[in-house]
Design a protein around this motif. Structure first.
Motif, PDB file in Angstrom:
ATOM      1  N   VAL A  37       0.831  -1.203   0.000  1.00 30.60           N
ATOM      2  CA  VAL A  37       0.000   0.000   0.000  1.00 30.60           C
ATOM      3  C   VAL A  37       0.865   1.252   0.000  1.00 30.60           C
ATOM      4  O   VAL A  37       0.574   2.236  -0.698  1.00 30.60           O
ATOM      5  N   SER A  38       1.961   1.242   0.765  1.00 34.00           N
ATOM      6  CA  SER A  38       2.837   2.413   0.818  1.00 34.00           C
ATOM      7  C   SER A  38       3.500   2.671  -0.527  1.00 34.00           C
ATOM      8  O   SER A  38       3.585   3.823  -0.985  1.00 34.00           O
ATOM      9  N   ILE A  65      17.963   2.391   9.992  1.00 31.34           N
ATOM     10  CA  ILE A  65      16.596   2.391   9.483  1.00 31.34           C
ATOM     11  C   ILE A  65      15.809   1.240  10.104  1.00 31.34           C
ATOM     12  O   ILE A  65      16.301   0.104  10.192  1.00 31.34           O
ATOM     13  N   PHE A  66      14.567   1.543  10.520  1.00 28.28           N
ATOM     14  CA  PHE A  66      13.632   0.541  11.034  1.00 28.28           C
ATOM     15  C   PHE A  66      12.408   0.528  10.133  1.00 28.28           C
ATOM     16  O   PHE A  66      11.818   1.579   9.842  1.00 28.28           O
ATOM     17  N   ARG A  67      12.027  -0.661   9.706  1.00 29.14           N
ATOM     18  CA  ARG A  67      10.836  -0.833   8.867  1.00 29.14           C
ATOM     19  C   ARG A  67       9.794  -1.610   9.649  1.00 29.14           C
ATOM     20  O   ARG A  67       9.992  -2.768  10.008  1.00 29.14           O
ATOM     21  N   LEU A  68       8.707  -0.935   9.953  1.00 29.59           N
ATOM     22  CA  LEU A  68       7.650  -1.511  10.780  1.00 29.59           C
ATOM     23  C   LEU A  68       8.186  -2.003  12.123  1.00 29.59           C
ATOM     24  O   LEU A  68       7.799  -3.050  12.640  1.00 29.59           O
ATOM     25  N   GLY A  69       9.110  -1.209  12.682  1.00 28.89           N
ATOM     26  CA  GLY A  69       9.659  -1.523  13.996  1.00 28.89           C
ATOM     27  C   GLY A  69      10.821  -2.488  13.991  1.00 28.89           C
ATOM     28  O   GLY A  69      11.428  -2.721  15.054  1.00 28.89           O
ATOM     29  N   ARG A  70      11.175  -3.053  12.861  1.00 25.98           N
ATOM     30  CA  ARG A  70      12.276  -4.010  12.782  1.00 25.98           C
ATOM     31  C   ARG A  70      13.461  -3.391  12.052  1.00 25.98           C
ATOM     32  O   ARG A  70      13.298  -2.591  11.136  1.00 25.98           O
ATOM     33  N   CYS A  87       5.840   5.927   4.887  1.00 18.68           N
ATOM     34  CA  CYS A  87       4.736   5.473   5.730  1.00 18.68           C
ATOM     35  C   CYS A  87       5.163   4.399   6.734  1.00 18.68           C
ATOM     36  O   CYS A  87       4.561   4.293   7.814  1.00 18.68           O
ATOM     37  N   ILE A  88       6.165   3.611   6.418  1.00 18.60           N
ATOM     38  CA  ILE A  88       6.494   2.458   7.265  1.00 18.60           C
ATOM     39  C   ILE A  88       7.938   2.488   7.774  1.00 18.60           C
ATOM     40  O   ILE A  88       8.305   1.660   8.606  1.00 18.60           O
ATOM     41  N   ASP A  89       8.756   3.402   7.292  1.00 19.39           N
ATOM     42  CA  ASP A  89      10.162   3.450   7.700  1.00 19.39           C
ATOM     43  C   ASP A  89      10.409   4.620   8.644  1.00 19.39           C
ATOM     44  O   ASP A  89       9.875   5.720   8.452  1.00 19.39           O
ATOM     45  N   THR A  90      11.218   4.374   9.639  1.00 18.86           N
ATOM     46  CA  THR A  90      11.748   5.414  10.524  1.00 18.86           C
ATOM     47  C   THR A  90      13.256   5.228  10.601  1.00 18.86           C
ATOM     48  O   THR A  90      13.755   4.097  10.475  1.00 18.86           O
ATOM     49  N   TYR A  91      13.976   6.312  10.806  1.00 17.95           N
ATOM     50  CA  TYR A  91      15.434   6.207  10.855  1.00 17.95           C
ATOM     51  C   TYR A  91      15.974   7.103  11.965  1.00 17.95           C
ATOM     52  O   TYR A  91      15.314   8.055  12.414  1.00 17.95           O
TER      53      TYR A  91
END
Length: 285
Positions: A37-38, A65-70, A87-91
């Motif tokens: 979806v992203s 980088i974390f993708r969906l918390g992993r 939408c799903i990545d955080t760094y």
């Protein structure tokens, strides 16, 4: 007992699959759907979404980088440009430059029961950006607390004389201990230096009085040795003059020459007492 545990698990899950496997499959399916979806949203909103996908880190930085918390495979990214799915990545950015901090003055009781206040400075850097983010909440604060504790533990086993004279060896021991403690956090301690050792005022006065007394004793000893050597030299000179009476006259003339060189208006002529013996005998008769 093991067979009973296996049977109980089978009764709890008749399908033969463990609950962790089922949850893992569900998470995998959800992650796949969210990722799809992203990506679809990025394609639909292109090229505006492209601005949110591009990230840049400096030469001295790394991005975890974390993708969906992993944690994303491949380790930390950088330096330069890297891409994320908004939408799903955080760094998280990690600075790899050397950082320094002051250890607050610590009141330490030395091995010989003397209370001293010691402060130090620590230099460290991040050696593994991924571990520094995943293994410890705040590597900077943890390193500061560990440095203060290590300073207390190391100096608590030393005498006051060792603390004052062996600063380099103590700093090396602290660096080794800190490096071993912070290695699981991805932190490399490069250097530790002791800044100042503060002694109580009464102890400072006592040490100053002791040092002054020792200096005076050494000065008296040196003066006594000098007088002893001078007396020996005078004795040898008197023996030489006694063997040759003319040497006394030459020494007298040399003394007059040195007095005249100083521009003095008064010159003292020594007269031997033997000259007055004849006059004294005549006056008695």
């Amino acid at each position: 007992m093991e067979d009973f545990d296996k049977d109980s698990r089978r009764h709890q899950n008749p399908s033969g699959y463990s609950l962790s496997a089922e949850s893992g499959e569900r998470q995998g399916v959800c992650a796949f759907l969210l990722t799809g979806v992203s990506i679809l949203l990025i394609i639909v909103t292109f090229p505006f979404s492209f601005l949110f996908c591009i990230k840049v880190v400096q030469e001295y930085e790394r991005a975890v980088i974390f993708r969906l918390g992993r944690l994303l495979r491949g380790g930390a990214k950088g330096p330069g440009i890297f891409f994320i799915i908004p939408c799903i990545d955080t760094y998280c950015k990690v600075d790899l430059r050397t950082v320094s901090f002051d250890v607050p003055p610590q009141e330490i009781l030395s091995k010989d029961s003397v209370t001293v206040a010691v402060d130090a400075v620590v230099y460290y850097r991040i050696s593994n950006a991924t571990i520094s983010v995943t293994n410890v909440e705040d590597y900077g604060r943890s390193t500061r607390l560990l440095a203060a504790t290590t300073l207390r533990n190391v100096l608590g086993t030393k005498n006051l004389s060792d603390i004052l004279s062996e600063r380099e060896s103590i700093s090396h021991v602290m660096q080794t201990s800190l490096d071993e403690g912070t290695d699981p956090w991805g932190v490399k301690v490069e250097r530790v230096e002791m800044k100042d050792v503060r002694l109580p005022v009464q102890l400072q006065r006592a040490m100053a009085a002791e040092a002054e007394a020792s200096r005076e004793a050494r000065a008296k000893l040196i003066a006594a040795e000098g007088e002893q050597k001078a007396s020996r030299a005078l004795r040898e000179a008197s023996e030489v003059i006694a063997d040759s009476p003319a040497a006394l006259q030459l020494r007298y003339l040399q003394t007059l020459n040195s007095i005249a060189a100083e521009k003095n208006s008064t010159i003292v002529f020594p007269i031997p007492l033997e000259l007055f013996k004849g006059f004294s005998k005549g006056m008695k008769q």
